[in-house]
Design a protein around this motif. Sequence first.
Motif, PDB file in Angstrom:
ATOM      1  N   PHE A  97       0.838  -1.208   0.000  1.00 26.86           N
ATOM      2  CA  PHE A  97       0.000   0.000   0.000  1.00 26.86           C
ATOM      3  C   PHE A  97       0.869   1.254   0.000  1.00 26.86           C
ATOM      4  CE2 PHE A  97      -2.371   3.373   2.165  1.00 26.86           C
ATOM      5  CZ  PHE A  97      -3.515   3.414   1.386  1.00 26.86           C
ATOM      6  N   GLU A  98       1.904   1.265   0.823  1.00 21.99           N
ATOM      7  CA  GLU A  98       2.797   2.423   0.890  1.00 21.99           C
ATOM      8  C   GLU A  98       3.488   2.655  -0.443  1.00 21.99           C
ATOM      9  OE1 GLU A  98       6.863   3.766   3.305  1.00 21.99           O
ATOM     10  OE2 GLU A  98       5.728   2.004   3.946  1.00 21.99           O
TER      11      GLU A  98
ATOM     12  N   THR B 167      -6.552  -0.591 -11.337  1.00 23.04           N
ATOM     13  CA  THR B 167      -6.981  -0.542  -9.941  1.00 23.04           C
ATOM     14  C   THR B 167      -7.477  -1.893  -9.461  1.00 23.04           C
ATOM     15  OG1 THR B 167      -7.624   1.765 -10.251  1.00 23.04           O
ATOM     16  CG2 THR B 167      -8.486   0.651  -8.314  1.00 23.04           C
TER      17      THR B 167
ATOM     18  N   GLU C 170       1.053   4.009  -3.052  1.00 23.20           N
ATOM     19  CA  GLU C 170       0.744   5.410  -2.807  1.00 23.20           C
ATOM     20  C   GLU C 170       1.734   6.339  -3.517  1.00 23.20           C
ATOM     21  OE1 GLU C 170      -1.750   7.121  -0.300  1.00 23.20           O
ATOM     22  OE2 GLU C 170      -2.539   5.518  -1.545  1.00 23.20           O
ATOM     23  N   ASN C 171       2.946   5.836  -3.812  1.00 21.64           N
ATOM     24  CA  ASN C 171       3.959   6.644  -4.498  1.00 21.64           C
ATOM     25  C   ASN C 171       3.843   6.565  -6.012  1.00 21.64           C
ATOM     26  OD1 ASN C 171       5.207   7.497  -2.074  1.00 21.64           O
ATOM     27  ND2 ASN C 171       6.344   5.577  -1.944  1.00 21.64           N
TER      28      ASN C 171
END
Length: 598
Positions: free
Chosen positions: A93-94, A109, A97-98
């Motif tokens: 997820f992190e 998606t 996010e980038n």
Amino acid sequence: MLKLFAYLKPYRVPIALVLALIFLQSLSDLYLPTLMADIVDIGVVQGDTPYILQIGGFMLLVAAAGTACSVAASYYSSKVAAGFGQRLRGRVFEHVENFSLQEFDRIGTASLITRTTNDITQVQQVLTMMLRMMVSAPMLCIGGIIMAVSKDAKLSLVLIVIIPVLVGAIYLIASRGIPLFKEMQKKLDKLNLVLREGLTGIRVIRAFNRAGHEKRRFNDANLDLTGTGLKVNRIMGAMMPVMMLTMNFATIAIIWFGSFRIDSGDMQVGSLMAFLQYAMQIMFSLMMVSMMFVMIPRASVSAARIREVLDMVPTLTDPEQAKNGETLKGHVEFQQVSFSYPGAEKPAIEDITFKAGPGEVTAIIGGTGAGKSTLISLIPRFYDVAGGRVLVDGTDVREMTQEALRAKIGFVPQKAVLFSGTIRDNIRYGKEDATEEEIRHAADIAQATEFVSEMKDGFDSVIAQGGSNVSGGQKQRLSIARALVRRPDIYVFDDSFSALDFKTDAKLRAALREETGEATVLIVAQRVSTVIDADRIVVLDEGRIAGIGRHRELLDTCKVYREIVSSQLSEDELAGSGAAQEPDEAAVALRGRKEETR
């Protein structure tokens, strides 16, 4: 998959404890048949009841110790696997996010959701199994062979025949089933995509009576996944019957040949019973390996898909030595900017040059596909330019950190997005520490206070997922309030007034004039009434600038702009708008009402 196990580093001590516990459990399982053989060969044959009770009690202690080790190993292995899944999901997820919008476009998606949920669950389940079996299965197999040979070497020749048959069966079945697991994950992606489109587009589907079509799409994707699942399960399901059949024949062979060994006096009954149990342990260890063969291929496919996400390097990265553009405030400049979407035949925008400064309203107008939204997406650096430069406060946006750049911008997207929570939470999303006064003031400017006050709980009213319980115009006004509450240096409105009626549009823009007087405002719009009083209007045509100026100037100098205006205003209104240099709010509202009436 081994690369993902790097996320197990914080759990090295629990893993070592699990391995030690499994080792002790395996020793317990290997020792019990020998104790049972001693009870039969010594206690039962010689009628020594005290010996039977003594060894039997010792067997109970060994079994209890093995059970305790098994329970503790299960607990810690589950804890390790759950922690691993948590860390991996957080890392994915992190990392996502980038991603820039290009990475989202490339993977999709629906696929990212599947990889973050289903794929990580697959790897997590296999990890739990591996922690339990990667020690016990080899140890039971090797230890069982050693113990069986120690009981009777000649009878062990039966195992030499049986084991290769089992290994061959496992290899044959697994080699046919493994390729199908990759297909299953792809088809699961497809099913998620169809399901997501069906749920998010439910209003359009019902409006056009396409529910039947969507049902057929879902059924096709569902049946495709089901068919592949049935096929792979039939193949892998054949493994257990083959294993059991082999084990039963092995049991018959051991008892048959063992009876001759007992009859000749070369073996005792207890030893045969122990030998049979060791043979079963060997078989069961191979069965455990076969179960891993069922799960590991699918997990390896899932792991590869997860690694694809983690290995994907975001195209937008922060510079090592970032600049924050502190010399100016709110200045935006495009210098010969060009941009192309991946795979596009021609640039979306080309050779764009203009400036926008504090206290000015710069409007961008043009036909559908002219590149308006693409142009302003380059300001917060959703994409990187292919040529030229975009400057914010005199600094190239590529030389600023994304966080510092976006802190200067209040962005209202073309499609209003709200999050589940209260109205207050959605407005405060633009500024975490916004006070109640700031929230209400932003709502006032965005013309949202009236409809919010009519809701049962006011600013504490709950917004459903995606804002499905409010209208399009209400969503746009809340999105505008969210941008206003942070009081940025630059406001970007991407066709953010399209769902508003003309009266609300005029009132909102009049309020924005006062609120954003010292900020830079860029507005993308389709309506002439929205841009008519802008300080600067940039007219785009097929990705290029067709004209820049004020409304009256462009009517005289820009053919594209005049066509847009004439398509929305009558000849009388066109003549009136050309004469007026500074149309007031009432005039704009009047034009809006006339346009609405037509």
